[in-house]
Design a protein around this motif. Structure first.
Motif, PDB file in Angstrom:
ATOM      1  N   PHE A  10     -11.418 -12.345  38.091  1.00  0.00           N
ATOM      2  CA  PHE A  10     -12.758 -12.147  39.545  1.00  0.00           C
ATOM      3  C   PHE A  10     -12.890 -13.401  39.744  1.00  0.00           C
ATOM      4  CE2 PHE A  10     -17.269 -10.471  38.869  1.00  0.00           C
ATOM      5  CZ  PHE A  10     -17.123 -10.167  40.223  1.00  0.00           C
ATOM      6  N   LEU A  11     -13.044 -13.936  41.033  1.00  0.00           N
ATOM      7  CA  LEU A  11     -13.897 -15.082  41.430  1.00  0.00           C
ATOM      8  C   LEU A  11     -14.807 -15.481  41.319  1.00  0.00           C
ATOM      9  CD1 LEU A  11     -11.768 -15.386  44.693  1.00  0.00           C
ATOM     10  CD2 LEU A  11     -11.143 -16.439  42.443  1.00  0.00           C
ATOM     11  N   ALA A  12     -15.935 -14.863  41.314  1.00  0.00           N
ATOM     12  CA  ALA A  12     -17.208 -15.122  40.772  1.00  0.00           C
ATOM     13  C   ALA A  12     -17.580 -16.032  40.057  1.00  0.00           C
ATOM     14  CB  ALA A  12     -17.965 -13.543  40.206  1.00  0.00           C
ATOM     15  N   PHE A  21     -13.012 -24.618  44.154  1.00  0.00           N
ATOM     16  CA  PHE A  21     -13.948 -24.131  44.023  1.00  0.00           C
ATOM     17  C   PHE A  21     -14.187 -23.609  44.721  1.00  0.00           C
ATOM     18  CE2 PHE A  21     -12.872 -25.535  39.797  1.00  0.00           C
ATOM     19  CZ  PHE A  21     -11.810 -24.564  39.301  1.00  0.00           C
ATOM     20  N   ASN A  22     -14.686 -24.463  46.351  1.00  0.00           N
ATOM     21  CA  ASN A  22     -15.727 -24.364  47.476  1.00  0.00           C
ATOM     22  C   ASN A  22     -14.920 -24.223  48.815  1.00  0.00           C
ATOM     23  OD1 ASN A  22     -13.667 -26.612  47.805  1.00  0.00           O
ATOM     24  ND2 ASN A  22     -15.743 -27.994  48.092  1.00  0.00           N
ATOM     25  N   SER A  23     -13.599 -23.278  49.131  1.00  0.00           N
ATOM     26  CA  SER A  23     -13.339 -22.524  49.544  1.00  0.00           C
ATOM     27  C   SER A  23     -12.552 -21.698  49.542  1.00  0.00           C
ATOM     28  CB  SER A  23     -12.772 -23.634  51.144  1.00  0.00           C
ATOM     29  OG  SER A  23     -12.092 -24.212  50.293  1.00  0.00           O
ATOM     30  N   LEU A  24     -12.266 -20.810  50.442  1.00  0.00           N
ATOM     31  CA  LEU A  24     -10.814 -19.506  50.112  1.00  0.00           C
ATOM     32  C   LEU A  24      -9.745 -20.393  50.332  1.00  0.00           C
ATOM     33  CD1 LEU A  24     -10.713 -16.687  49.540  1.00  0.00           C
ATOM     34  CD2 LEU A  24     -10.370 -16.270  52.553  1.00  0.00           C
ATOM     35  N   ASP A  25      -9.102 -21.207  51.045  1.00  0.00           N
ATOM     36  CA  ASP A  25      -7.805 -21.789  50.646  1.00  0.00           C
ATOM     37  C   ASP A  25      -7.554 -22.532  49.203  1.00  0.00           C
ATOM     38  OD1 ASP A  25      -7.065 -20.467  53.506  1.00  0.00           O
ATOM     39  OD2 ASP A  25      -8.128 -21.610  54.086  1.00  0.00           O
ATOM     40  N   ARG A  26      -8.708 -23.411  49.517  1.00  0.00           N
ATOM     41  CA  ARG A  26      -8.019 -24.271  47.700  1.00  0.00           C
ATOM     42  C   ARG A  26      -8.557 -23.075  46.483  1.00  0.00           C
ATOM     43  NH1 ARG A  26     -12.556 -29.368  48.831  1.00  0.00           N
ATOM     44  NH2 ARG A  26     -10.706 -30.457  50.981  1.00  0.00           N
ATOM     45  N   LYS A 307     -15.726 -21.608  25.582  1.00  0.00           N
ATOM     46  CA  LYS A 307     -14.548 -22.396  26.362  1.00  0.00           C
ATOM     47  C   LYS A 307     -14.637 -22.511  27.488  1.00  0.00           C
ATOM     48  CE  LYS A 307     -10.687 -21.641  24.725  1.00  0.00           C
ATOM     49  NZ  LYS A 307      -9.421 -20.730  24.465  1.00  0.00           N
ATOM     50  N   HIS A 308     -14.723 -24.151  28.076  1.00  0.00           N
ATOM     51  CA  HIS A 308     -14.155 -24.194  29.251  1.00  0.00           C
ATOM     52  C   HIS A 308     -13.805 -23.733  30.355  1.00  0.00           C
ATOM     53  CE1 HIS A 308     -13.947 -26.076  33.138  1.00  0.00           C
ATOM     54  NE2 HIS A 308     -15.209 -27.511  32.429  1.00  0.00           N
ATOM     55  N   PRO A 309     -14.747 -22.808  31.449  1.00  0.00           N
ATOM     56  CA  PRO A 309     -13.979 -21.519  32.304  1.00  0.00           C
ATOM     57  C   PRO A 309     -12.609 -22.129  33.079  1.00  0.00           C
ATOM     58  CG  PRO A 309     -15.892 -22.829  33.704  1.00  0.00           C
ATOM     59  CD  PRO A 309     -16.194 -23.221  32.222  1.00  0.00           C
ATOM     60  N   GLU A 310     -12.579 -23.387  33.076  1.00  0.00           N
ATOM     61  CA  GLU A 310     -11.021 -23.885  33.394  1.00  0.00           C
ATOM     62  C   GLU A 310      -9.418 -23.496  32.426  1.00  0.00           C
ATOM     63  OE1 GLU A 310     -10.369 -27.602  36.275  1.00  0.00           O
ATOM     64  OE2 GLU A 310     -12.692 -27.472  36.495  1.00  0.00           O
TER      65      GLU A 310
END
Length: 351
Positions: A10-12, A21-26, A307-310
């Protein structure tokens, strides 16, 4: 039996102003690089990468989005209208807090905000159909939530009227999703009027057992309520059409318990954790979903107080992959089968 699909993410919780994290392709390249096969797509605000109203009107736009994801080996698992679903039904006590979920031009105007939310849900039905999806993730909203605890004593009929109104608001939306061939999957979640099995059943009664009224199953919310999340699958598996892989832990003490004492997430006895760091028995969950032919995706929803999200995202894909059960196409004891002989069967029965 079906092998469930995954891993999805889930990308939210990851969309933000910094790369990747600032564009769909990236973000798609990032998710694919971590091993994800699908993305659950948030919608509805300026920070999302998906325009619901445009998608509802344009097959070309939907094909473009799907094609950009496909270049990274990804598909959309479901569209999400959690924020818009919340705004379908808002108790006045929460008007100001939930205004932030809506566009600026409808803030401070609850009726206009609700109408916008309904339009968004109707657009989500059409967009999901154009994308070839069969499930949609959302919230139910809440009218009765301020009266969760029965003190002061609730007047007779209050909860019944709240759910009757909730049913009236959602019935035309469910009908639109039915026309689109898509299930509405309500995340069973505190803060929503649909927050456990009893409230889901009450809502189902109000919408006439609507076939499109289904469940997004997230065991973390059941741990924090101290609800049996495995028995929930046994009871409601025929309505579970979406699945968030999210962990939680509940460690009460003599100072605080389920209600949390107004403390922040780090200090609450019940708190969300990255998968594998909490108390959820995911092996049992994945086994039950395989047993009941769950037809959808396993999607990481990362939320953790520590925990860190990444790191959570990096660990999430192999965690899900390792828990997915590739279902068998034969019985384990077939090697000992004695064949089919109708006459022998009758003899064995003394017939």
């Amino acid at each position: 039996m079906k092998t469930l699909k995954g891993p999805g993410i889930f990308l939210a919780q990851f969309i933000g102003p910094e790369a990747p994290f600032n564009s769909l392709d990236r973000i798609a390249e990032w998710a694919a690089g971590l091993g994800y096969a699908g993305v659950q797509m948030p919608t509805g605000d300026s920070t999302s990468f998906f325009d619901l109203e445009r998608a509802a009107d344009s097959q070309d736009y939907c094909d473009e989005i799907a094609g950009r994801l496909a270049q990274h080996g990804l598909v959309i698992t479901e569209l999400s209208t959690h924020l818009q679903g919340q705004l379908v039904a808002v108790h006045p006590a929460y008007d100001e807090l939930f205004d932030g979920f809506a566009p600026a031009d409808v803030r401070g105007r609850p009726k206009a905000r609700q109408e916008w939310a309904v339009r968004q849900l109707l657009a989500a039905a059409k967009a999901s159909q154009r994308l070839g999806l069969n499930a949609h993730a959302t919230f139910s909203g809440a009218l009765a939530w301020p009266y969760l605890y029965p003190w002061p004593q609730r007047p007779a009929g209050l909860i019944e009227e709240a759910f009757a109104e909730l049913g009236r608001r959602w019935r035309p939306i469910l009908d639109a999703f039915d026309e689109a061939g898509v299930d509405v999957c309500y995340e069973i979640h505190p803060g929503e009027d649909l927050h456990d099995g009893a409230t889901f059943e009450r809502f189902l009664d109000e919408v006439g057992g609507h076939s499109r009224a289904n469940i997004l199953y997230d065991p973390s919310h059941f741990v924090l309520q101290q609800l049996d999340y495995l028995d929930f699958i046994d009871r409601y598996h025929d309505r579970i059409r979406a699945f968030h892989v999210k962990d939680a832990e509940f460690r009460p003490n003599g100072r605080s318990g389920v209600y949390g004492g107004y403390q922040g997430w780090v200090d609450r006895p019940g708190r969300f954790r990255s998968p594998g760091d909490g108390q959820v028995d995911f092996r049992a969950i994945f086994s039950k979903l395989a047993q009941y032919d769950y037809p959808g995706w396993a999607v990481l929803e990362w939320e953790c107080a520590l925990k860190h999200p990444e790191d959570g995202a990096r660990e999430g894909a192999p965690f899900i992959r390792d828990h997915i059960i590739r279902v068998t196409d034969r019985a384990f004891d077939d090697f000992a089968a004695s064949g089919v002989d109708a006459d022998q069967n009758r003899r064995l029965l003394g017939l």
